[in-house]
Design a protein around this motif. Structure first.
Motif, mmCIF file in Angstrom:
data_model
loop_
_atom_site.group_PDB
_atom_site.id
_atom_site.type_symbol
_atom_site.label_atom_id
_atom_site.label_comp_id
_atom_site.label_asym_id
_atom_site.label_seq_id
_atom_site.Cartn_x
_atom_site.Cartn_y
_atom_site.Cartn_z
ATOM 1 N N VAL A 270 -10.534 12.192 -2.204
ATOM 2 C CA VAL A 270 -10.899 12.300 -0.792
ATOM 3 C C VAL A 270 -12.072 11.374 -0.480
ATOM 4 O O VAL A 270 -12.014 10.556 0.447
ATOM 5 C CB VAL A 270 -11.238 13.755 -0.412
ATOM 6 N N ALA A 271 -13.145 11.488 -1.263
ATOM 7 C CA ALA A 271 -14.306 10.618 -1.036
ATOM 8 C C ALA A 271 -13.964 9.157 -1.284
ATOM 9 O O ALA A 271 -14.499 8.254 -0.627
ATOM 10 C CB ALA A 271 -15.453 11.049 -1.951
ATOM 11 N N PHE A 272 -13.064 8.910 -2.227
ATOM 12 C CA PHE A 272 -12.701 7.549 -2.597
ATOM 13 C C PHE A 272 -11.927 6.847 -1.485
ATOM 14 O O PHE A 272 -12.124 5.663 -1.213
ATOM 15 C CB PHE A 272 -11.866 7.614 -3.878
ATOM 16 N N LEU A 273 -11.031 7.576 -0.815
ATOM 17 C CA LEU A 273 -10.113 6.957 0.137
ATOM 18 C C LEU A 273 -10.560 7.056 1.588
ATOM 19 O O LEU A 273 -10.114 6.268 2.420
ATOM 20 C CB LEU A 273 -8.734 7.597 0.003
ATOM 21 N N ALA A 274 -11.410 8.013 1.922
ATOM 22 C CA ALA A 274 -11.753 8.229 3.335
ATOM 23 C C ALA A 274 -12.364 6.985 3.966
ATOM 24 O O ALA A 274 -11.969 6.586 5.076
ATOM 25 C CB ALA A 274 -12.710 9.412 3.462
ATOM 26 N N GLY A 275 -13.309 6.348 3.272
ATOM 27 C CA GLY A 275 -13.960 5.161 3.826
ATOM 28 C C GLY A 275 -13.009 3.999 4.040
ATOM 29 O O GLY A 275 -12.947 3.430 5.149
ATOM 30 N N PRO A 276 -12.239 3.578 3.003
ATOM 31 C CA PRO A 276 -11.299 2.471 3.209
ATOM 32 C C PRO A 276 -10.248 2.728 4.285
ATOM 33 O O PRO A 276 -9.916 1.832 5.068
ATOM 34 C CB PRO A 276 -10.643 2.317 1.824
ATOM 35 N N ILE A 277 -9.722 3.953 4.330
ATOM 36 C CA ILE A 277 -8.724 4.256 5.363
ATOM 37 C C ILE A 277 -9.358 4.185 6.749
ATOM 38 O O ILE A 277 -8.775 3.620 7.692
ATOM 39 C CB ILE A 277 -8.103 5.641 5.119
ATOM 40 N N ALA A 329 -3.454 8.233 -5.509
ATOM 41 C CA ALA A 329 -3.292 7.108 -6.433
ATOM 42 C C ALA A 329 -2.351 6.034 -5.877
ATOM 43 O O ALA A 329 -2.726 4.850 -5.824
ATOM 44 C CB ALA A 329 -2.817 7.620 -7.791
ATOM 45 N N PRO A 330 -1.127 6.377 -5.441
ATOM 46 C CA PRO A 330 -0.276 5.317 -4.885
ATOM 47 C C PRO A 330 -0.824 4.709 -3.601
ATOM 48 O O PRO A 330 -0.637 3.523 -3.343
ATOM 49 C CB PRO A 330 1.063 6.031 -4.636
ATOM 50 N N PHE A 331 -1.520 5.521 -2.795
ATOM 51 C CA PHE A 331 -2.095 4.958 -1.573
ATOM 52 C C PHE A 331 -3.194 3.960 -1.899
ATOM 53 O O PHE A 331 -3.338 2.932 -1.235
ATOM 54 C CB PHE A 331 -2.640 6.073 -0.673
ATOM 55 N N LEU A 332 -3.958 4.253 -2.942
ATOM 56 C CA LEU A 332 -4.974 3.305 -3.382
ATOM 57 C C LEU A 332 -4.330 2.001 -3.825
ATOM 58 O O LEU A 332 -4.819 0.905 -3.490
ATOM 59 C CB LEU A 332 -5.793 3.906 -4.526
ATOM 60 N N LEU A 333 -3.235 2.080 -4.570
ATOM 61 C CA LEU A 333 -2.534 0.864 -4.990
ATOM 62 C C LEU A 333 -2.040 0.086 -3.773
ATOM 63 O O LEU A 333 -2.111 -1.147 -3.735
ATOM 64 C CB LEU A 333 -1.361 1.226 -5.905
ATOM 65 N N TRP A 334 -1.546 0.815 -2.764
ATOM 66 C CA TRP A 334 -1.106 0.147 -1.545
ATOM 67 C C TRP A 334 -2.271 -0.573 -0.856
ATOM 68 O O TRP A 334 -2.116 -1.700 -0.373
ATOM 69 C CB TRP A 334 -0.490 1.169 -0.594
ATOM 70 N N LEU A 335 -3.423 0.071 -0.821
ATOM 71 C CA LEU A 335 -4.590 -0.575 -0.225
ATOM 72 C C LEU A 335 -4.948 -1.856 -0.974
ATOM 73 O O LEU A 335 -5.263 -2.885 -0.365
ATOM 74 C CB LEU A 335 -5.787 0.382 -0.236
ATOM 75 N N LEU A 336 -4.885 -1.819 -2.310
ATOM 76 C CA LEU A 336 -5.219 -2.997 -3.101
ATOM 77 C C LEU A 336 -4.211 -4.111 -2.877
ATOM 78 O O LEU A 336 -4.575 -5.288 -2.759
ATOM 79 C CB LEU A 336 -5.274 -2.622 -4.592
ATOM 80 N N VAL A 337 -2.923 -3.770 -2.818
ATOM 81 C CA VAL A 337 -1.890 -4.786 -2.612
ATOM 82 C C VAL A 337 -2.047 -5.452 -1.246
ATOM 83 O O VAL A 337 -1.985 -6.688 -1.138
ATOM 84 C CB VAL A 337 -0.487 -4.164 -2.767
#
Length: 344
Positions: A270-277, A329-337
């Motif tokens: 949650v903390a990891f993805l909230a900012g980038p999203i 995890a997959p959403f993070l990979l999508w953000l990186l791609v």
């Protein structure tokens, strides 16, 4: 009237949080009509007659669960955004740099070694998170004192120190789990995955009081944070006391992550993805948007875990952290791609 694109999209996030909040309370395995909901809440506050069954489900299960989910999502979202913005590093979130691991290790020791439960486990988690944060900050500041670089190097040292300490703490947690009996290990695993199943009004009240102090502190420190984004040298030239501001930011971010973890366990990603999203949705870094995205992630994941997962898994109710981990995890990979495609 909100005129900027970022402002309009932040308002959309706020509306989505409100809608999902009421959907979580009113819908699901037990549905409640809107008139009944307001009648139940009003009668609970005024001591009026209760609706058999419905009053208990709303006031003792659904509503405290949703309130706590909203607050921990807000806290995790703010904590992650503060770390990532301050250190200018997308990996700098409580999940990665060891804050959550410190809370988890302390909670596991309390459960396995001392047989603690309830509020004692939450207190141990809070103390563990704060202790590990102090250790990580001390190590990173020690490197700075020896002249190991300036500016973003301090942030990189903090991240590296946190990753190393997190690995050691995860090893300690695994060791304690191997020494615990099956029943205790099962309790530990539920807590480690992050769960809202034990939500109650006492816990919600403590969390609300903590956020009533920490959220205004975030508002107060937001100005120096924006200047720190320019770099330590530029911030110092503009009159910001860099080390004092950085320490204040670390304390506030750690406290936010610690109280959220103490309330529901280390809800992953949650903390990891909230900012980038939030940054991708609004077009710029935004603490309010990050807080709202954090709340959305937790509310959506908990609704799926409590209401949809049992239909798909033969009645199994998942901890909310399992859902956020599986989707994060997959959403993070999508953000990186997508980031790589944009930079190419």
């Amino acid at each position: 009237m909100i005129t900027s694109k970022a402002g309009r999209r932040t308002a959309l996030l706020a509306a989505a949080v409100v809608l999902l909040f009421f959907a979580s309370v009113l819908l699901g395995s037990y549905t409640v009509t809107i008139p009944d909901f307001f009648s139940i809440v009003s009668n609970h506050l005024t001591g009026g007659p209760k609706i058999p069954g419905a009053s208990f489900i709303v006031m003792e299960d659904k509503l405290p669960r949703t309130v706590i989910g909203t607050m921990i999502g807000t806290a995790f979202g703010l904590a992650g955004a503060l770390f990532q913005t301050m250190l200018r590093n997308p990996l700098a979130s409580p999940d990665v740099i060891g804050i959550s691991s410190g809370a988890s290790a302390a909670a596991v020791v309390a459960i396995v070694v001392f047989g603690a439960s309830g509020g004692a486990v939450s207190g141990a988690a809070l103390a563990g998170a704060l202790a590990v944060a102090a250790l990580i900050y001390g190590i990173s500041r020690g490197g700075a004192a020896r002249g190991a670089g300036r500016g973003n190097a301090a942030g990189n040292r903090l991240v590296l120190a946190g990753v190393g300490i997190a690995a050691a703490l995860q090893a300690a947690i695994s060791f304690l789990l191997t020494r615990a009996d099956i029943r205790t290990a099962a309790d530990v695993l539920v807590w480690l995955n992050g769960s809202l199943n034990s939500a109650n009004w006492d816990r919600a009240g403590i969390l609300f009081l903590a956020l009533a102090v920490l959220v205004p502190a975030v508002v107060a420190i937001a100005g120096p944070l924006r200047i720190l984004e320019l770099g330590d040298d530029a911030a110092a030239g503009l009159g910001v006391r860099v080390h004092a501001a950085r320490l204040a930011l670390v304390v506030i971010a750690v406290a936010l992550a610690a109280v959220a973890t103490a309330a529901a366990g280390p809800v992953s990603f949650v903390a990891f993805l909230a900012g980038p999203i939030a940054r991708r949705f609004t077009g710029r870094s935004s603490l309010p948007a990050s807080a709202l995205v954090g709340a959305l992630i937790v509310l959506a994941a908990d609704y799926f875990a409590a209401n949809l997962a049992p239909l798909l898994l033969d009645g199994t109710v998942l901890p909310v952290g399992v859902v956020t981990g599986a989707l994060g995890a997959p959403f993070l990979l999508w953000l990186l791609v997508t980031a790589n495609r944009k930079d190419a």
